[in-house]
Design a protein around this motif. Sequence first.
Motif, mmCIF file in Angstrom:
data_model
loop_
_atom_site.group_PDB
_atom_site.id
_atom_site.type_symbol
_atom_site.label_atom_id
_atom_site.label_comp_id
_atom_site.label_asym_id
_atom_site.label_seq_id
_atom_site.Cartn_x
_atom_site.Cartn_y
_atom_site.Cartn_z
ATOM 1 N N HIS A 366 0.830 -1.206 0.000
ATOM 2 C CA HIS A 366 0.000 0.000 0.000
ATOM 3 C C HIS A 366 0.867 1.260 0.000
ATOM 4 O O HIS A 366 0.594 2.208 -0.754
ATOM 5 C CB HIS A 366 -0.913 -0.016 1.233
ATOM 6 N N ASN A 367 1.907 1.274 0.829
ATOM 7 C CA ASN A 367 2.779 2.447 0.913
ATOM 8 C C ASN A 367 3.526 2.682 -0.391
ATOM 9 O O ASN A 367 3.779 3.830 -0.784
ATOM 10 C CB ASN A 367 3.761 2.286 2.075
ATOM 11 N N GLN A 368 3.904 1.606 -1.068
ATOM 12 C CA GLN A 368 4.578 1.743 -2.356
ATOM 13 C C GLN A 368 3.658 2.415 -3.379
ATOM 14 O O GLN A 368 4.073 3.311 -4.114
ATOM 15 C CB GLN A 368 5.008 0.362 -2.865
ATOM 16 N N LYS A 369 2.419 1.985 -3.401
ATOM 17 C CA LYS A 369 1.454 2.588 -4.334
ATOM 18 C C LYS A 369 1.155 4.032 -3.948
ATOM 19 O O LYS A 369 0.982 4.891 -4.814
ATOM 20 C CB LYS A 369 0.166 1.753 -4.346
ATOM 21 N N LYS A 370 1.135 4.275 -2.652
ATOM 22 C CA LYS A 370 0.881 5.635 -2.176
ATOM 23 C C LYS A 370 2.013 6.575 -2.592
ATOM 24 O O LYS A 370 1.771 7.705 -3.041
ATOM 25 C CB LYS A 370 0.716 5.622 -0.651
ATOM 26 N N ALA A 371 3.252 6.101 -2.443
ATOM 27 C CA ALA A 371 4.404 6.912 -2.827
ATOM 28 C C ALA A 371 4.417 7.174 -4.339
ATOM 29 O O ALA A 371 4.778 8.257 -4.788
ATOM 30 C CB ALA A 371 5.692 6.203 -2.406
ATOM 31 N N GLN A 372 3.965 6.199 -5.085
ATOM 32 C CA GLN A 372 3.981 6.333 -6.547
ATOM 33 C C GLN A 372 2.875 7.223 -7.079
ATOM 34 O O GLN A 372 3.088 8.006 -7.999
ATOM 35 C CB GLN A 372 3.867 4.927 -7.166
ATOM 36 N N HIS A 373 1.713 7.116 -6.484
ATOM 37 C CA HIS A 373 0.550 7.792 -7.061
ATOM 38 C C HIS A 373 0.095 9.045 -6.299
ATOM 39 O O HIS A 373 -0.625 9.865 -6.852
ATOM 40 C CB HIS A 373 -0.630 6.831 -7.149
#
Length: 377
Positions: A366-373
């Motif tokens: 989730h954090n990876q997607k948050k950082a990306q988007h």
Amino acid sequence: MSTEGKKGKKEVIREKMIERQSEAKVVRKIVLIVAIILFISAVAVLGGGYFYINSALKPADPDSGQSKKVEIPIGSSVTGIANILEEHGIIKDARVFKYYVKFKNEAGFMAGEYELKPSMTMPEILDSLKTGKVMEELVFKITIPEGKQLEQIAGIIGEKINKQPEEVFEKLNDKAFIKSLMAEYPNVLTEEILAENIKYPLEGYLFPATYPFYKEDVTVEEVVKVMLDKTKSVIDKYRGDMEQKEFTPHKLLTMASLIEEEATEKVDRDQIASVFYNRIETGMPLQTDPTVLYAKGEHKARVLYKDLEVDSPYNTYKYPGLTPGPIANAGVSSIEASLLPAETDYLYFLATSTGDVLFSKTLDEHNQKKAQHITNN
């Protein structure tokens, strides 16, 4: 004892046996006759009942070309509508009509002045009452979009009936008015709406739809009852699913409102529902931003970290489980998602600026997607 005496005794016994057998035959004949009579009577009653009901379901006068003006008042029950139709000769039997409506699970009848004929079939009559094919010209419509909150709905109603939003909102929260509605809609408005932590009792209960009105002087009470009629008709369709999940209308509309507020046009609501249910099952707080804004009484695009500190039972970052009540009105798709969530392992979801919703099973993902988007935008 002599031989002649023994023979005499045997004769007496034989005669008694013959007599008993004869009596038994008579009894069996009587029982058979009674059984036949009862069977014929039962068949006659059932047959008569069948033919009566079958006749009552047919047009009251199939050869009639006459039209009759029939007024269905706002807030009329199925029983009331049935009695009105029978009085005007549009149907043959009000009770049969009522049972037919219940059997077909029909609902959502609209008030107004109709032009109906005794030659109309039962489906034709129901279609007219459901689609609002009335004689009167439409005066105005009230359209309540999905995801609207009670205060916003009060503004929409007020604009249409020429009343101040504050006046309408005050009426929507009037205790005496709410009590009267609870008495009229006991299977929809339960004591749960009066719980201590409930912000607004009618929040989430005014169903999103377009409501036509055929007269100018419409009161807040009349508008609300038309909306609650719609809410009841929608909820009644899902009673079986609700029983399986042990859902009350309040719990259903509460969960549906959370899904509604988080959903975008692109997302499947049943997947959002799965995240909420998975979190509840694992003991995680729901942590949904719209509940924070509802607790603060604000409308804005983004929730800040300081907003998460608001101390309210509606803040799902601080308090686990569902909110005390709905935070907005929900449409059918969110209601159905509440009852039939997708089967997933997701515990997180993230809405992007393009309206897409990304689902994750772990916090790292989730954090990876948050950082990306999110963070980089």
